[in-house]
Motif scaffolding. Structure first.
Motif, PDB file in Angstrom:
ATOM      1  N   SER A   1      -0.254   3.735  -2.677  1.00 23.71           N
ATOM      2  CA  SER A   1      -1.530   4.373  -2.327  1.00 23.71           C
ATOM      3  C   SER A   1      -1.287   5.543  -1.381  1.00 23.71           C
ATOM      4  O   SER A   1      -1.907   6.609  -1.504  1.00 23.71           O
ATOM      5  CB  SER A   1      -2.478   3.360  -1.689  1.00 23.71           C
ATOM      6  N   TYR A   2      -0.394   5.343  -0.433  1.00 19.08           N
ATOM      7  CA  TYR A   2      -0.033   6.421   0.485  1.00 19.08           C
ATOM      8  C   TYR A   2       0.595   7.583  -0.282  1.00 19.08           C
ATOM      9  O   TYR A   2       0.256   8.753  -0.054  1.00 19.08           O
ATOM     10  CB  TYR A   2       0.929   5.889   1.544  1.00 19.08           C
ATOM     11  N   GLU A   3       1.509   7.267  -1.187  1.00 13.13           N
ATOM     12  CA  GLU A   3       2.133   8.308  -2.004  1.00 13.13           C
ATOM     13  C   GLU A   3       1.076   9.078  -2.795  1.00 13.13           C
ATOM     14  O   GLU A   3       1.145  10.309  -2.911  1.00 13.13           O
ATOM     15  CB  GLU A   3       3.152   7.671  -2.957  1.00 13.13           C
TER      16      GLU A   3
ATOM     17  N   TYR B   1       0.799  -1.224   0.000  1.00  7.10           N
ATOM     18  CA  TYR B   1       0.000   0.000   0.000  1.00  7.10           C
ATOM     19  C   TYR B   1       0.833   1.277   0.000  1.00  7.10           C
ATOM     20  O   TYR B   1       0.286   2.365   0.135  1.00  7.10           O
ATOM     21  CB  TYR B   1      -0.960  -0.002   1.197  1.00  7.10           C
ATOM     22  N   TRP B   2       2.129   1.157  -0.176  1.00  7.26           N
ATOM     23  CA  TRP B   2       2.970   2.345  -0.161  1.00  7.26           C
ATOM     24  C   TRP B   2       2.592   3.324  -1.261  1.00  7.26           C
ATOM     25  O   TRP B   2       2.506   4.547  -1.039  1.00  7.26           O
ATOM     26  CB  TRP B   2       4.448   1.971  -0.280  1.00  7.26           C
TER      27      TRP B   2
ATOM     28  N   ARG C   1      -0.909  11.486  -0.634  1.00 11.78           N
ATOM     29  CA  ARG C   1      -0.086  12.651  -0.285  1.00 11.78           C
ATOM     30  C   ARG C   1      -0.097  13.707  -1.374  1.00 11.78           C
ATOM     31  O   ARG C   1      -0.082  14.904  -1.090  1.00 11.78           O
ATOM     32  CB  ARG C   1       1.368  12.222  -0.026  1.00 11.78           C
TER      33      ARG C   1
END
Length: 218
Positions: free
Chosen positions: A168-170, A165-166, A173
């Motif tokens: 998705s986090y990016e 999910y990295w 942001r």
């Protein structure tokens, strides 16, 4: 049939997939229609449907490419007790997620609409989980002793959740720019550092020196 005639359909099919991946990554799979894809390629919708009868077939074919690349990345990581290989595995998996970022950005939606994808994603996740879990068990210590199996499971799961999910986090942001091609290296670098932050408390002083931030290219 000549060799040239045999190869032409495959070249067309591969060209369709190459272009589809670019558009899916750029705009998201739900936002790219097969008609728009055919127009971008300069082919008729009928020609596109000859190779891929529905958009689901395109998604499944691209997932097949991802699965092959994942197998290669896991094999390239080397033995489970190789700290450098473990370090390199994290950015390799993040880079792979970037290269097929349409899957990870739209993962929940894709899984809802494509039952075949459900089982294939579970299998890919299990492969990554096993690879990370094995390295955690071999390389990590806790209070001077090898990490306990249940702690290795928990740590490996945390790392896999971060890797999955990295992007998705990016995206959350910075939705307008995060997944643009120019941001690939920075996204992979940040994700790698976050994964190493999870590992850091479980590494010996020797491992920390070996894998300190900046000691390896990501």
């Amino acid at each position: 049939m000549t060799d040239r005639a045999k190869k032409a359909p495959r070249r067309t099919a591969e060209r369709i997939l190459d272009h589809t991946l670019v558009l899916f990554n750029r705009y998201g799979e739900p936002n790219v229609s097969t008609n728009a894809l055919a127009a971008e390629l300069g082919i008729s919708p009928g020609n596109l449907y000859y190779h891929y009868p529905a958009k689901e077939a395109l998604v499944n074919a691209l997932v097949g490419r991802y699965e092959q690349a994942l197998a290669g990345a896991l094999a390239a990581a080397g033995p489970a007790d190789d700290a450098e290989g473990a370090w390199l595995l994290v950015p390799a998996l993040l880079r792979l997620a970037w290269d097929y970022r349409f899957i990870f950005r739209d993962l929940n939606d894709l899984l809802t609409r494509n039952r075949q994808l459900e089982t294939r994603c579970q299998a890919a996740l299990a492969l990554q989980q096993a690879a990370v879990r094995e390295r955690v068990a071999r390389l990590c210590i806790l209070d001077g002793a090898p990490i306990r199996p249940e702690d290795a499971d928990a740590l490996a799961t945390s790392i896999i959740v971060l890797l999955t999910y990295w992007l998705s986090y990016e995206y959350v942001r910075d939705p307008r720019r995060a997944l643009e091609p120019d941001n690939a290296d920075a996204a992979v670098r940040r994700g790698t550092r976050q994964a190493m932050a999870l590992l850091w408390p479980y590494l010996s002083a020797e491992r920390r020196l070996q894998l300190r931030p900046g000691s390896r290219d990501t």
